[in-house]
Motif scaffolding. Structure first.
Motif, PDB file in Angstrom:
ATOM      1  N   LEU A  56      48.448  47.756  47.809  1.00 15.93           N
ATOM      2  CA  LEU A  56      47.551  48.892  48.551  1.00 15.93           C
ATOM      3  C   LEU A  56      45.948  48.293  48.536  1.00 15.93           C
ATOM      4  CD1 LEU A  56      47.257  51.847  49.279  1.00 15.93           C
ATOM      5  CD2 LEU A  56      46.422  52.022  46.699  1.00 15.93           C
ATOM      6  N   LEU A  57      45.489  48.521  49.735  1.00 14.98           N
ATOM      7  CA  LEU A  57      44.077  48.209  49.751  1.00 14.98           C
ATOM      8  C   LEU A  57      43.172  49.564  49.620  1.00 14.98           C
ATOM      9  CD1 LEU A  57      44.126  45.770  52.775  1.00 14.98           C
ATOM     10  CD2 LEU A  57      43.796  45.359  50.393  1.00 14.98           C
ATOM     11  N   HIS A  58      42.323  49.591  48.843  1.00 12.14           N
ATOM     12  CA  HIS A  58      41.512  50.722  48.407  1.00 12.14           C
ATOM     13  C   HIS A  58      40.052  50.523  48.374  1.00 12.14           C
ATOM     14  CE1 HIS A  58      40.978  54.550  46.523  1.00 12.14           C
ATOM     15  NE2 HIS A  58      39.984  53.803  45.594  1.00 12.14           N
ATOM     16  N   ARG A  59      39.133  51.158  48.973  1.00  9.87           N
ATOM     17  CA  ARG A  59      37.697  51.115  48.687  1.00  9.87           C
ATOM     18  C   ARG A  59      37.222  51.813  47.512  1.00  9.87           C
ATOM     19  NH1 ARG A  59      34.420  49.420  52.649  1.00  9.87           N
ATOM     20  NH2 ARG A  59      35.855  49.587  54.395  1.00  9.87           N
ATOM     21  N   ALA A  60      36.584  51.084  46.795  1.00  9.50           N
ATOM     22  CA  ALA A  60      36.181  51.456  45.509  1.00  9.50           C
ATOM     23  C   ALA A  60      34.926  52.646  45.830  1.00  9.50           C
ATOM     24  CB  ALA A  60      35.487  50.351  44.630  1.00  9.50           C
ATOM     25  N   GLY A  61      35.357  53.824  45.249  1.00  9.33           N
ATOM     26  CA  GLY A  61      34.253  54.895  45.041  1.00  9.33           C
ATOM     27  C   GLY A  61      34.536  55.770  46.193  1.00  9.33           C
ATOM     28  N   TYR A  62      35.757  55.641  47.104  1.00  8.96           N
ATOM     29  CA  TYR A  62      35.612  56.311  48.487  1.00  8.96           C
ATOM     30  C   TYR A  62      37.281  56.782  48.440  1.00  8.96           C
ATOM     31  CZ  TYR A  62      31.431  54.619  50.289  1.00  8.96           C
ATOM     32  OH  TYR A  62      30.033  54.440  50.458  1.00  8.96           O
ATOM     33  N   ARG A  63      37.491  57.717  49.052  1.00  9.83           N
ATOM     34  CA  ARG A  63      38.657  58.456  49.156  1.00  9.83           C
ATOM     35  C   ARG A  63      39.443  57.817  50.192  1.00  9.83           C
ATOM     36  NH1 ARG A  63      36.415  64.294  48.910  1.00  9.83           N
ATOM     37  NH2 ARG A  63      36.353  64.679  46.798  1.00  9.83           N
ATOM     38  N   ALA A  64      39.214  56.781  51.042  1.00  5.66           N
ATOM     39  CA  ALA A  64      39.689  56.255  52.160  1.00  5.66           C
ATOM     40  C   ALA A  64      39.414  54.896  52.263  1.00  5.66           C
ATOM     41  CB  ALA A  64      39.990  57.114  53.346  1.00  5.66           C
ATOM     42  N   LEU A  65      40.334  53.925  52.634  1.00  4.03           N
ATOM     43  CA  LEU A  65      39.859  52.661  53.124  1.00  4.03           C
ATOM     44  C   LEU A  65      38.880  52.572  54.335  1.00  4.03           C
ATOM     45  CD1 LEU A  65      40.228  49.644  52.474  1.00  4.03           C
ATOM     46  CD2 LEU A  65      42.208  49.655  53.961  1.00  4.03           C
ATOM     47  N   ARG A  66      39.267  53.518  55.314  1.00  6.14           N
ATOM     48  CA  ARG A  66      38.504  53.399  56.703  1.00  6.14           C
ATOM     49  C   ARG A  66      38.349  54.979  57.090  1.00  6.14           C
ATOM     50  NH1 ARG A  66      38.469  48.480  58.920  1.00  6.14           N
ATOM     51  NH2 ARG A  66      40.227  47.076  58.464  1.00  6.14           N
ATOM     52  N   SER A  67      37.242  54.922  57.832  1.00  6.70           N
ATOM     53  CA  SER A  67      36.744  56.389  58.249  1.00  6.70           C
ATOM     54  C   SER A  67      36.657  56.340  59.932  1.00  6.70           C
ATOM     55  CB  SER A  67      35.484  56.730  57.728  1.00  6.70           C
ATOM     56  OG  SER A  67      35.203  57.903  58.012  1.00  6.70           O
ATOM     57  N   PHE A  68      36.966  57.321  60.633  1.00  9.12           N
ATOM     58  CA  PHE A  68      36.696  57.559  61.816  1.00  9.12           C
ATOM     59  C   PHE A  68      35.842  58.566  61.980  1.00  9.12           C
ATOM     60  CE2 PHE A  68      40.796  55.543  61.395  1.00  9.12           C
ATOM     61  CZ  PHE A  68      40.776  54.504  62.170  1.00  9.12           C
ATOM     62  N   ALA A  72      42.465  40.611  49.475  1.00  8.62           N
ATOM     63  CA  ALA A  72      43.866  40.291  49.345  1.00  8.62           C
ATOM     64  C   ALA A  72      43.798  38.778  49.153  1.00  8.62           C
ATOM     65  CB  ALA A  72      44.432  40.482  50.916  1.00  8.62           C
ATOM     66  N   GLY A  73      43.002  37.942  49.326  1.00 11.29           N
ATOM     67  CA  GLY A  73      42.759  36.481  49.127  1.00 11.29           C
ATOM     68  C   GLY A  73      42.960  36.168  47.691  1.00 11.29           C
ATOM     69  N   ARG A  74      42.069  37.087  47.058  1.00 14.12           N
ATOM     70  CA  ARG A  74      41.928  36.777  45.627  1.00 14.12           C
ATOM     71  C   ARG A  74      43.077  37.503  44.817  1.00 14.12           C
ATOM     72  NH1 ARG A  74      35.697  38.309  44.592  1.00 14.12           N
ATOM     73  NH2 ARG A  74      34.738  36.315  45.618  1.00 14.12           N
ATOM     74  N   LEU A  75      43.777  38.355  45.456  1.00  9.41           N
ATOM     75  CA  LEU A  75      44.916  38.943  44.846  1.00  9.41           C
ATOM     76  C   LEU A  75      46.216  37.758  45.096  1.00  9.41           C
ATOM     77  CD1 LEU A  75      47.194  41.010  43.482  1.00  9.41           C
ATOM     78  CD2 LEU A  75      47.373  41.900  45.800  1.00  9.41           C
ATOM     79  N   ARG A  76      46.151  37.269  46.280  1.00  9.35           N
ATOM     80  CA  ARG A  76      47.388  36.224  46.530  1.00  9.35           C
ATOM     81  C   ARG A  76      47.151  34.817  45.672  1.00  9.35           C
ATOM     82  NH1 ARG A  76      50.848  38.933  49.032  1.00  9.35           N
ATOM     83  NH2 ARG A  76      50.254  39.876  51.115  1.00  9.35           N
ATOM     84  N   VAL A  77      45.892  34.546  45.139  1.00 11.74           N
ATOM     85  CA  VAL A  77      45.849  33.536  44.179  1.00 11.74           C
ATOM     86  C   VAL A  77      46.693  33.672  42.916  1.00 11.74           C
ATOM     87  CG1 VAL A  77      44.116  32.342  42.736  1.00 11.74           C
ATOM     88  CG2 VAL A  77      43.513  32.779  45.231  1.00 11.74           C
ATOM     89  N   ALA A 125      42.396  45.221  46.360  1.00  7.68           N
ATOM     90  CA  ALA A 125      43.610  44.893  46.789  1.00  7.68           C
ATOM     91  C   ALA A 125      44.628  45.080  45.562  1.00  7.68           C
ATOM     92  CB  ALA A 125      44.047  43.459  47.394  1.00  7.68           C
ATOM     93  N   ILE A 126      45.616  46.011  45.232  1.00 13.16           N
ATOM     94  CA  ILE A 126      46.482  46.110  44.274  1.00 13.16           C
ATOM     95  C   ILE A 126      48.115  45.712  44.636  1.00 13.16           C
ATOM     96  CG2 ILE A 126      47.309  47.864  42.525  1.00 13.16           C
ATOM     97  CD1 ILE A 126      44.603  49.488  43.532  1.00 13.16           C
ATOM     98  N   ASP A 127      48.566  44.919  43.824  1.00 13.95           N
ATOM     99  CA  ASP A 127      49.755  44.586  43.608  1.00 13.95           C
ATOM    100  C   ASP A 127      50.620  45.707  42.916  1.00 13.95           C
ATOM    101  OD1 ASP A 127      52.600  43.785  43.838  1.00 13.95           O
ATOM    102  OD2 ASP A 127      52.143  42.139  42.399  1.00 13.95           O
ATOM    103  N   VAL A 128      51.199  46.858  43.347  1.00 11.41           N
ATOM    104  CA  VAL A 128      51.822  47.745  42.654  1.00 11.41           C
ATOM    105  C   VAL A 128      53.046  47.456  41.648  1.00 11.41           C
ATOM    106  CG1 VAL A 128      50.869  49.624  44.509  1.00 11.41           C
ATOM    107  CG2 VAL A 128      53.448  48.799  44.624  1.00 11.41           C
ATOM    108  N   ASP A 129      53.568  46.140  42.109  1.00 13.42           N
ATOM    109  CA  ASP A 129      54.775  45.836  41.384  1.00 13.42           C
ATOM    110  C   ASP A 129      54.177  45.319  39.917  1.00 13.42           C
ATOM    111  OD1 ASP A 129      56.742  46.649  42.876  1.00 13.42           O
ATOM    112  OD2 ASP A 129      56.249  45.028  44.356  1.00 13.42           O
ATOM    113  N   SER A 130      53.123  44.682  39.862  1.00  8.44           N
ATOM    114  CA  SER A 130      52.507  43.711  38.707  1.00  8.44           C
ATOM    115  C   SER A 130      51.498  44.558  37.983  1.00  8.44           C
ATOM    116  CB  SER A 130      52.246  42.458  38.717  1.00  8.44           C
ATOM    117  OG  SER A 130      51.080  42.465  39.783  1.00  8.44           O
ATOM    118  N   GLY A 131      50.551  45.326  39.075  1.00  9.36           N
ATOM    119  CA  GLY A 131      49.299  46.137  38.356  1.00  9.36           C
ATOM    120  C   GLY A 131      48.236  44.910  38.706  1.00  9.36           C
ATOM    121  N   ARG A 132      48.419  43.645  39.163  1.00 12.05           N
ATOM    122  CA  ARG A 132      47.468  42.632  39.195  1.00 12.05           C
ATOM    123  C   ARG A 132      46.466  43.115  40.696  1.00 12.05           C
ATOM    124  NH1 ARG A 132      48.942  38.387  36.193  1.00 12.05           N
ATOM    125  NH2 ARG A 132      47.053  37.396  36.360  1.00 12.05           N
ATOM    126  N   TRP A 133      45.219  42.707  40.614  1.00  8.11           N
ATOM    127  CA  TRP A 133      44.520  43.199  41.519  1.00  8.11           C
ATOM    128  C   TRP A 133      43.428  42.290  41.804  1.00  8.11           C
ATOM    129  CZ3 TRP A 133      39.283  44.260  40.226  1.00  8.11           C
ATOM    130  CH2 TRP A 133      39.016  44.550  38.635  1.00  8.11           C
TER     131      TRP A 133
END
Length: 105
Positions: A84-96, A70-75, A52-60
């Motif tokens: 932005l939520l991103h899946r490490a090593g993948y192009r997309a967060l989810r897949s169908f 998201a909980g760890r970012l919110r702390v 989970a990336i806060d694009v305003d601060s760069g914190r994640w």
């Protein structure tokens, strides 16, 4: 409250106004931050986990799922509204359908 994909001001937890960015801008900035600052810290040890990336601060925050990340970012950034939520090593967060598309680079 405005939809996540629209811009406008959002009142934070402490009464401060935060600028809500467009969805396209959050994606663009989040991907830039991930490539420049985060990818080297999380790949390959955490492939498949969520960032989970806060694009305003760069914190994640990193977690096994969206809620944990998201909980760890919110702390650290309870006032974050452009995340932005991103899946490490993948192009997309989810897949169908056929499954996840791993990065090849």
């Amino acid at each position: 409250m405005k939809d996540a994909g629209t811009s406008g001001d959002v009142e934070g937890d402490y009464g401060a106004k935060r600028k809500r960015r467009s969805g396209d801008e959050i994606v663009r900035l989040g991907k830039e931050i991930y490539e420049r600052e985060i990818r080297g810290h999380v790949e390959p040890e955490h492939v498949g986990e969520i960032v989970a990336i806060d694009v305003d601060s760069g914190r994640w925050g990193l977690g096994a799922d969206e809620r944990e990340a998201a909980g760890r970012l919110r702390v650290e950034r309870p006032e974050a509204v452009n995340v932005l939520l991103h899946r490490a090593g993948y192009r997309a967060l989810r897949s169908f359908g056929a499954g996840f598309s791993r990065r090849s680079d």
